[in-house]
Design a protein around this motif. Structure first.
Motif, PDB file in Angstrom:
ATOM      1  N   PHE A  40      -4.145 -74.753  50.500  1.00  0.00           N
ATOM      2  CA  PHE A  40      -3.454 -75.703  51.382  1.00  0.00           C
ATOM      3  C   PHE A  40      -3.963 -77.116  51.115  1.00  0.00           C
ATOM      4  N   MET A  44      -2.653 -80.658  48.178  1.00  0.00           N
ATOM      5  CA  MET A  44      -2.417 -81.990  48.752  1.00  0.00           C
ATOM      6  C   MET A  44      -3.159 -83.115  48.026  1.00  0.00           C
ATOM      7  N   LEU A 212       3.096 -79.259  45.973  1.00  0.00           N
ATOM      8  CA  LEU A 212       3.520 -78.742  47.283  1.00  0.00           C
ATOM      9  C   LEU A 212       3.695 -77.224  47.287  1.00  0.00           C
ATOM     10  N   GLU A 264       9.957 -85.262  62.233  1.00  0.00           N
ATOM     11  CA  GLU A 264      10.005 -85.880  60.924  1.00  0.00           C
ATOM     12  C   GLU A 264      11.439 -86.319  60.560  1.00  0.00           C
ATOM     13  N   LEU A 274       5.991 -80.418  53.085  1.00  0.00           N
ATOM     14  CA  LEU A 274       4.653 -80.673  53.631  1.00  0.00           C
ATOM     15  C   LEU A 274       4.694 -80.666  55.156  1.00  0.00           C
ATOM     16  N   SER A 278       2.535 -78.215  57.413  1.00  0.00           N
ATOM     17  CA  SER A 278       1.608 -78.856  58.356  1.00  0.00           C
ATOM     18  C   SER A 278       1.931 -78.462  59.790  1.00  0.00           C
ATOM     19  N   VAL A 314      -0.993 -87.807  62.726  1.00  0.00           N
ATOM     20  CA  VAL A 314      -1.448 -88.016  61.348  1.00  0.00           C
ATOM     21  C   VAL A 314      -1.275 -89.470  60.898  1.00  0.00           C
ATOM     22  N   LEU A 326      -6.819 -85.501  54.300  1.00  0.00           N
ATOM     23  CA  LEU A 326      -5.807 -84.456  54.454  1.00  0.00           C
ATOM     24  C   LEU A 326      -5.560 -84.140  55.934  1.00  0.00           C
ATOM     25  N   ASP A 327      -5.874 -85.068  56.785  1.00  0.00           N
ATOM     26  CA  ASP A 327      -5.537 -84.998  58.211  1.00  0.00           C
ATOM     27  C   ASP A 327      -6.219 -83.863  58.979  1.00  0.00           C
ATOM     28  N   VAL A 331      -4.597 -82.867  62.529  1.00  0.00           N
ATOM     29  CA  VAL A 331      -4.090 -81.501  62.710  1.00  0.00           C
ATOM     30  C   VAL A 331      -5.084 -80.633  63.496  1.00  0.00           C
TER      31      VAL A 331
END
Lengths: 446, 112
Positions: A40, A44, A212, A264, A274, A278, A314, A326-327, A331
């Protein structure tokens, strides 16, 4: 997590082969989450640092496993001392435990409980690594993992799940790790970030995910493994609570993915891959503390709220200028906080615990308890992680050199690159010895 | 002799290849390329972060032809590669002094 009782093999409890088998499978499922997380995260990052990203997760399987067996299990689940830490000499080296000795009031052997909990301890520090992509020394990271699990994860796991742990006694609900795993890792990520700093080129150079499909593969493995994480956390399924946790895990994850994608689409115009991956992970994180306390409808609410809030969160890194690559904060910290607090709203009182949330007539009581758990774990992890990172930075430096970072950490740290795009050249295959040119020279000389 | 170079959209490759074959071209060289023209690139969004991708994938085709065929061949390529939308590409020709077929050593137009 049901309470562990200090006197092992309590009366009237017998070993359940069904639960034991179920829990061994759950342990294996939780194990696959760490390689899943590696993919994962690995997808990224950029091509030049994918191997390092994979290794930062994978190494946790090595380091934490050994520390857990030596002393981690004892510290986290041994006899309580002041609500803060545990210890049990028999757990050191897992050497004083009988093969069929049962864990507390549960129907599974202590060995099974120990290996299940080990997998939680492994993945938690691996989660932190996503914030540090591309730029930390591998040795410094390995040392950080060893120190961090010792002074942060093992104690916090004891607070939350250990019999006598102060958050456990306060009746903070954390079914499978919202506070102990996700808030803990997310806050630690923030603490380390403050020491390590931004990647070179942050907000200037393009840092698009290089694969991805790898991200989707990793998210899929995480989702799959998470059933063990959550459904296994009741340590058996005699009363159906493990099954409720399983159902809620699936439902919340689906809802969170849809929530993230909807946000989004409205905000940026596309349903991205993504975003789907996510959103799913955000849902898994948020339902983790709640999956034994809420109904499936409640799980949908938890999922949607977490999906949307994490999608919004994010962007905070660009606003505040910290490079949570990578947040992990967006997250795991935000998802963990959302899930833990929503227990205080959506707990039905009819599943894992009798405690009811605000929306089920329980008032603010449980919400308050959840908030205490969130804030205390967050602050403890943040402060101690910052101090640990600072010490490592002073002693050996936490970051690689600028040149190494720009050229790519894979080659600098691991002497490898992930992909061979050239197809031509490459030298001798499959043997160790003098290079062809060298042999040729000798022959000519002779 | 002339060297005709065409930079086209990847999905027009089959049409251009067929058209060149129908015209009687014996060989061509093909390269995967990337670049941009007036249209610039496109925007991609990852977790809310927007990236402008300047360089978009293209196919570069090179064909060596006799002077007399050059003009017509360029028309053939243009017709086959055209979609009418932005980013269709460009075709140009440049003079070539000489050419050699490696296998036989033939030179000039005989090498084509």
């Amino acid at each position: 997590m049901p309470p562990g009782i200090l006197t092992l093999a309590a009366d009237k409890v017998t070993l359940s082969p069904a639960n034991t088998g179920f829990m061994l499978i759950c342990s294996a499922l939780v194990m696959i989450m760490t390689p899943g997380l590696a993919f994962f995260y690995g997808g990224m990052v950029r091509v030049k640092s994918v191997l390092n990203m994979l290794m930062m997760s994978f190494i946790s399987l090595g380091i934490v496993t050994i520390l857990w067996v030596l002393y981690g299990f004892g510290l986290a689940f041994g006899t309580d001392s002041g609500g803060f830490i545990g210890w049990n000499g028999n757990f050191a080296g897992l050497s004083g435990i009988g093969l069929t000795e049962l864990w507390g009031t549960s129907t599974i052997p202590v060995y099974v409980f120990a290996i299940f909990q080990l997998m939680f301890a492994v993945i938690t520090p691996a989660l932190i690594s996503g914030a540090l992509a591309d730029r930390v020394k591998f040795t410094a990271w390995a040392l950080f993992i060893a120190l961090w699990v010792t002074v942060v994860y093992f104690p916090v796991a004891h607070w939350v799940w250990g019999d006598g742990g102060w958050l456990f006694e306060l009746k903070v609900i954390d079914f499978a790790g919202g506070t102990a795993v996700h808030i803990n890792a997310g806050a630690a990520a923030l603490g380390v970030l403050l020491v390590v700093g931004k990647r070179i080129g942050f907000k200037k150079d393009p840092m698009r995910p290089h694969s991805l499909p790898l991200v989707m593969l990793g998210a899929g493995l995480l989702w799959f493994g998470w059933f063990g994480f959550n459904a296994g956390s009741w340590l058996g399924n005699d009363d159906g609570i493990g099954a409720v946790a399983f159902v809620n895990t699936q439902v919340a994850t689906a809802a969170a993915m849809l929530g993230w994608l909807a946000y989004e689409k409205l905000r940026h115009g596309s349903f991205t891959t993504l975003g789907a991956a996510s959103g799913a992970v955000a849902g898994l994180v948020a339902i983790t503390p709640a999956c034994g306390a809420v109904s499936p409808l409640g799980a949908i609410a938890v999922g949607v709220i977490a999906g949307v809030l994490c999608a919004m969160a994010v962007n905070l890194k660009y606003k505040f200028g910290y490079d949570d690559s990578l947040d992990v904060i967006g997250v795991h910290l935000v998802g963990g906080v959302v899930g833990s607090l929503l227990v205080g709203l959506f707990a039905t009182g009819g599943v894992q615990s009798k405690a009811k949330g605000l929306f089920y007539g329980g008032g603010f009581d449980q919400l308050g308890r959840q908030a205490v758990g969130v804030v205390c774990v967050l602050l403890y992890s943040l402060v101690v992680s910052y101090v640990l990172a600072k010490v490592i930075d002073l002693v050996m430096g936490f970051r690689v050199g600028e040149d190494e970072e720009v050229a790519g950490i894979d080659q600098a740290a691991h002497a490898e690159t992930a992909y061979d795009f050239t197809g031509a050249g490459g030298g001798t295959v499959g043997r160790k010895g003098p290079a062809l040119g060298e042999a040729l020279t000798k022959k000519v000389d002779a | 002799m002339k060297l005709i170079t065409a930079v086209i959209k990847p999905h027009r490759l089959d049409e251009v290849k067929d058209a060149l074959q129908a015209f009687g071209v014996h060989g061509l060289t093909l390269t995967e390329a990337s670049g941009y023209g007036r249209q610039r690139g496109h925007t991609e969004v990852y977790r809310g972060a927007e990236y402008t991708v300047d360089l978009v994938p293209k196919i570069r085709i090179e064909v060596l032809v006799e002077d007399a065929d050059a003009e017509q061949l360029m028309d053939v390529v243009v017709k086959a590669a055209r979609t009418g939308k932005i980013g269709d590409g460009k075709v140009w020709s440049i003079p070539v002094d000489d050419a050699v077929r490696v296998r036989t050593g033939e030179r000039g137009p005989d090498a084509l």
